[in-house]
Structures are given as C-alpha cells and as structure tokens.
Design a protein around this motif. Structure first.
Motif, PDB file in Angstrom:
ATOM      1  N   ARG A  90       0.848  -1.193   0.000  1.00 42.36           N
ATOM      2  CA  ARG A  90       0.000   0.000   0.000  1.00 42.36           C
ATOM      3  C   ARG A  90       0.878   1.237   0.000  1.00 42.36           C
ATOM      4  O   ARG A  90       1.853   1.333   0.752  1.00 42.36           O
ATOM      5  N   SER A  91       0.523   2.166  -0.840  1.00 39.97           N
ATOM      6  CA  SER A  91       1.276   3.406  -0.979  1.00 39.97           C
ATOM      7  C   SER A  91       0.723   4.456  -0.015  1.00 39.97           C
ATOM      8  O   SER A  91      -0.484   4.652   0.068  1.00 39.97           O
ATOM      9  N   ARG A  92       1.618   5.109   0.732  1.00 41.63           N
ATOM     10  CA  ARG A  92       1.220   6.181   1.634  1.00 41.63           C
ATOM     11  C   ARG A  92       1.111   7.469   0.820  1.00 41.63           C
ATOM     12  O   ARG A  92       2.084   7.908   0.193  1.00 41.63           O
ATOM     13  N   VAL A  93      -0.090   8.064   0.828  1.00 44.16           N
ATOM     14  CA  VAL A  93      -0.396   9.184  -0.059  1.00 44.16           C
ATOM     15  C   VAL A  93      -0.732  10.434   0.734  1.00 44.16           C
ATOM     16  O   VAL A  93      -1.456  10.383   1.737  1.00 44.16           O
ATOM     17  N   ALA A  94      -0.207  11.569   0.268  1.00 43.38           N
ATOM     18  CA  ALA A  94      -0.613  12.877   0.772  1.00 43.38           C
ATOM     19  C   ALA A  94      -1.254  13.646  -0.379  1.00 43.38           C
ATOM     20  O   ALA A  94      -0.817  13.533  -1.530  1.00 43.38           O
ATOM     21  N   ASP A 127      -4.750   0.127  -3.239  1.00 44.64           N
ATOM     22  CA  ASP A 127      -3.331   0.059  -2.896  1.00 44.64           C
ATOM     23  C   ASP A 127      -2.803   1.388  -2.368  1.00 44.64           C
ATOM     24  O   ASP A 127      -1.599   1.632  -2.361  1.00 44.64           O
ATOM     25  N   ALA A 128      -3.702   2.269  -1.937  1.00 45.75           N
ATOM     26  CA  ALA A 128      -3.279   3.581  -1.443  1.00 45.75           C
ATOM     27  C   ALA A 128      -3.955   3.896  -0.122  1.00 45.75           C
ATOM     28  O   ALA A 128      -5.124   3.585   0.091  1.00 45.75           O
ATOM     29  N   GLU A 129      -3.199   4.534   0.759  1.00 44.12           N
ATOM     30  CA  GLU A 129      -3.722   4.992   2.039  1.00 44.12           C
ATOM     31  C   GLU A 129      -3.452   6.488   2.162  1.00 44.12           C
ATOM     32  O   GLU A 129      -2.298   6.919   2.112  1.00 44.12           O
ATOM     33  N   ILE A 130      -4.504   7.275   2.294  1.00 44.60           N
ATOM     34  CA  ILE A 130      -4.346   8.721   2.426  1.00 44.60           C
ATOM     35  C   ILE A 130      -3.983   9.038   3.877  1.00 44.60           C
ATOM     36  O   ILE A 130      -4.783   8.821   4.789  1.00 44.60           O
ATOM     37  N   VAL A 131      -2.764   9.514   4.078  1.00 50.78           N
ATOM     38  CA  VAL A 131      -2.268   9.755   5.432  1.00 50.78           C
ATOM     39  C   VAL A 131      -2.169  11.240   5.770  1.00 50.78           C
ATOM     40  O   VAL A 131      -1.937  11.586   6.933  1.00 50.78           O
ATOM     41  N   ALA A 132      -2.342  12.117   4.772  1.00 48.11           N
ATOM     42  CA  ALA A 132      -2.222  13.554   5.044  1.00 48.11           C
ATOM     43  C   ALA A 132      -2.906  14.357   3.955  1.00 48.11           C
ATOM     44  O   ALA A 132      -2.944  13.943   2.792  1.00 48.11           O
ATOM     45  N   LEU A 133      -3.454  15.502   4.355  1.00 51.22           N
ATOM     46  CA  LEU A 133      -4.042  16.459   3.418  1.00 51.22           C
ATOM     47  C   LEU A 133      -3.573  17.858   3.801  1.00 51.22           C
ATOM     48  O   LEU A 133      -3.391  18.155   4.986  1.00 51.22           O
ATOM     49  N   SER A 134      -3.398  18.691   2.800  1.00 49.07           N
ATOM     50  CA  SER A 134      -3.087  20.094   3.066  1.00 49.07           C
ATOM     51  C   SER A 134      -3.832  20.949   2.054  1.00 49.07           C
ATOM     52  O   SER A 134      -4.272  20.460   1.013  1.00 49.07           O
ATOM     53  N   GLY A 135      -3.956  22.228   2.374  1.00 50.57           N
ATOM     54  CA  GLY A 135      -4.640  23.111   1.449  1.00 50.57           C
ATOM     55  C   GLY A 135      -4.491  24.562   1.836  1.00 50.57           C
ATOM     56  O   GLY A 135      -4.101  24.898   2.959  1.00 50.57           O
ATOM     57  N   THR A 136      -4.811  25.403   0.888  1.00 46.24           N
ATOM     58  CA  THR A 136      -4.770  26.850   1.073  1.00 46.24           C
ATOM     59  C   THR A 136      -6.053  27.442   0.525  1.00 46.24           C
ATOM     60  O   THR A 136      -6.561  26.988  -0.499  1.00 46.24           O
ATOM     61  N   SER A 137      -6.577  28.439   1.224  1.00 46.10           N
ATOM     62  CA  SER A 137      -7.761  29.169   0.784  1.00 46.10           C
ATOM     63  C   SER A 137      -8.922  28.190   0.556  1.00 46.10           C
ATOM     64  O   SER A 137      -9.227  27.372   1.413  1.00 46.10           O
ATOM     65  N   GLY A 138      -9.572  28.245  -0.621  1.00 42.34           N
ATOM     66  CA  GLY A 138     -10.659  27.314  -0.889  1.00 42.34           C
ATOM     67  C   GLY A 138     -10.195  25.879  -0.878  1.00 42.34           C
ATOM     68  O   GLY A 138     -10.945  24.961  -0.513  1.00 42.34           O
ATOM     69  N   GLY A 139      -8.931  25.655  -1.252  1.00 39.50           N
ATOM     70  CA  GLY A 139      -8.368  24.317  -1.195  1.00 39.50           C
ATOM     71  C   GLY A 139      -8.249  23.811   0.227  1.00 39.50           C
ATOM     72  O   GLY A 139      -8.373  22.606   0.483  1.00 39.50           O
ATOM     73  N   ALA A 140      -8.016  24.731   1.167  1.00 43.62           N
ATOM     74  CA  ALA A 140      -7.933  24.340   2.581  1.00 43.62           C
ATOM     75  C   ALA A 140      -9.285  23.869   3.095  1.00 43.62           C
ATOM     76  O   ALA A 140      -9.365  22.885   3.840  1.00 43.62           O
TER      77      ALA A 140
END
Length: 333
Positions: free
Chosen positions: A13-17, A44-57
């Motif tokens: 499994r791939s660790r994904v941000a 095969d992917a595990e989302i371990v982190a998210l980041s964002g700015t403005s509307g993306g945040a």
C-alpha cells in the motif's frame, strides 16, 4: 518484478498525501476530485495527510473530516453540501453575485476606485463563518486529530505583521483558521487567530503547504492544481495580465517545494542520502486545465460551481485510471 506479477494481497500500500491549491470558486473542481477519491479510493493507497490553502484548505478539511471519522461517505456529502451552500442560488444572491462580477469588470478597466474592506460591511465574512459552522464540529475534530495514527491536516496562511508563512494543524482547526487561509485582503479584513497572530490569504505563502507532508513518510503526493502552469498566448488586456500574474504568483511556492522534492528524489536514487531513511516520492498533478480567468474565482453562479465539480469528477476518474495502469505495468513506487 512488476506489480502486475504480484498477488493482489501482497501489493504494498502506498502512503499518499494530497495537497490542494487555492483559487476561490475554482476550488469547486477540488471538491469534485476529492469526492471521487473518497468514493472510489485505490485499494493500494492509504491517504495519510491532506493540506490546502484558501478554498483548497476548506476542501481538504472537509475530506479530512471524513477520514478522521473513518467515514468517506461523510466527506462526499459534506463537500457537496458546502458548495451548494456557497453557490448563489436565491434571486437576491444571484443579483449580488452578478453585481460583484460587474464591479470586477469595471475595476479591470480602472473605472472604479479601490475601496478598503474595512470601509465595507463584513456580511460576506459573517456568512462564510456561518457556513463553516454548519459543516464542521471543530471541538470534535480537534479531539479526533489527537488520536494516534490520525491523518495529518495542514492549512496554510500568512501572518500579516511578520510575513511568516504559517500552517494550522487539525489539532487547532477552527473557523478562524479556515477564514485566515481564505481571507483575500482586497475583500476581507485580516483575521485574528488567538495565540497565533493576524492573517491574510494563504495564497501569499504556501499554495498549498507541501514540505510538512514529507515528514509523513509518504510514497506519493497528489497535487490538485488550480492555477495553470502555462498559457497559450501573451496576455495583453489588463484583466488578462492580472489573471496571469495571479496564476504565476500562486504557483511560485508550489513549484519551489515540488522542485525540492525532485532534488531529494534524485539524491535518494543516487545514494547520496543513504541512511537518512528517505525514499523517492512520486508526484502527480490533477490539474484544472481550463482558461476561466481571474474574475471567475469570485463567481458563485450555481451553474459554474456544478460544472467545476463535474469536471473534477471526470479528471479524477482519468487520473485513477492512468495510475492503475501505471501501477500494473511498472515497478513498485
């Protein structure tokens, strides 16, 4: 050995941000991408982190809300609900939205003077705060963020007085943090965040925050890009020049941070960082590749919002298909 030759239950499994660039109403595209990622996540992917700015945040935080609750359908619902609430649907809201577009056009022609947001009513900020309060239980989220193994969240903003680039974590998430990240200084007053300072839009800092994500030992970074890297011709009209200038400035920090990841990847592959515990990170971009113009970043027409969300769905399907084929044909990332 290729991944295709491995048994399905032994594929690592791939660790994904996921990093979400800001861009006002254009980040409805981001919501569409995240909805599809939450609905049909790669096995095969595990989302371990998210980041964002403005509307993306905001979009990143809504997706993260679903992850920390271990309920991806919750993220899908909230992303849709948030943008339905943001869209101008009522007759009076449509009129206000159209008036703003007209004012923006006149400003491009230098017909109207600049007016400080401190001389205008704060109803827009108040409405935005109200919508955030309807979609986030901040006390609960801060508690969930403290659990061991909880996915990481980073929200970008810039401190006005010091000029420092700051990020807010899930453990300190609040309406003020999201407002700080989305506070366009031409239209919103600076946002005071208790104990941290006075903030403006994160578009002036890390758009989006990336280097903090590397610390999560990720294998892949998926960047949801709003600002175009290229344009088809030299801008000549004032609004075109402003649009391209904003795209370039919005991409500056992102390209620098991605360049740093590329430098680290080369060093790891060449054995220059042996013993450092680092591994190459595969960077993929899911880009809004339409020329919409700067004004439409403030346009809340329901038709535009829905179109961008659907386009996000389509681009995400294409991305996941390409990734699946690459994983089957290639070596482990």
């Amino acid at each position: 050995m290729t991944l295709a030759s491995l048994p399905s239950d032994s594929i690592p499994r791939s660790r994904v941000a996921i990093a979400c660039q800001g861009g006002g109403s254009h980040t409805a595209f981001t919501a569409g991408v995240l909805q599809r990622l939450m609905e049909n996540p790669p096995e095969d992917a595990e989302i371990v982190a998210l980041s964002g700015t403005s509307g993306g945040a905001v979009c990143a935080a809504l997706a993260w809300d679903g992850l920390v609750h271990d309920d991806r359908s919750r993220a899908v619902r909230k992303l849709g609900s948030f943008w339905r609430a943001m869209a101008a649907r009522e007759p009076w809201d449509r009129i206000l939205n159209q008036a703003l577009m007209i004012v923006m056009g006149l400003r491009d022609l230098m017909v109207l003077p600049e007016v400080s947001p401190y001389r205008l009513p704060a109803w827009g900020e108040e409405r935005f705060r109200e919508i955030l309060g309807e979609h986030f239980d901040f006390d609960e989220l801060r508690a969930l963020a403290r659990r061991p193994g909880a996915p990481l969240l980073r929200v970008g903003a810039v401190e006005v007085l010091t000029g420092h680039f700051e990020t807010f974590t899930g453990e300190e998430l609040s309406a003020d943090c999201l407002l700080a990240s989305a506070g366009i200084p031409e239209f919103f007053r600076a946002v005071h965040v208790a104990g941290r300072g006075v903030f403006w839009d994160g578009l002036f800092s890390q758009n989006p925050p990336i280097h903090d994500l590397i610390e999560q030992a990720i294998d892949e970074l998926w960047v949801i890009q709003i600002n175009a890297s290229t344009c088809t011709r030299v801008p000549t009209e004032t609004h075109e020049i402003m649009d391209r200038r904003n795209a370039l400035s919005g991409n500056l920090s992102m390209e620098q941070e991605l360049g740093f990841i590329d430098f680290i990847n080369r060093a790891v592959r060449e054995g220059q960082l042996a013993g450092a515990g680092l591994r190459p990170i595969r960077v993929s971009r899911i880009a809004l590749d339409r020329e919409l113009g700067y004004r439409t970043k403030l346009d809340r027409r329901a038709e535009l919002i829905e179109e961008l969300i659907e386009y996000g769905h389509a681009k995400c399907r294409g991305f996941l298909k390409e990734r699946r084929l690459a994983r089957r044909a290639g070596v482990a990332l």
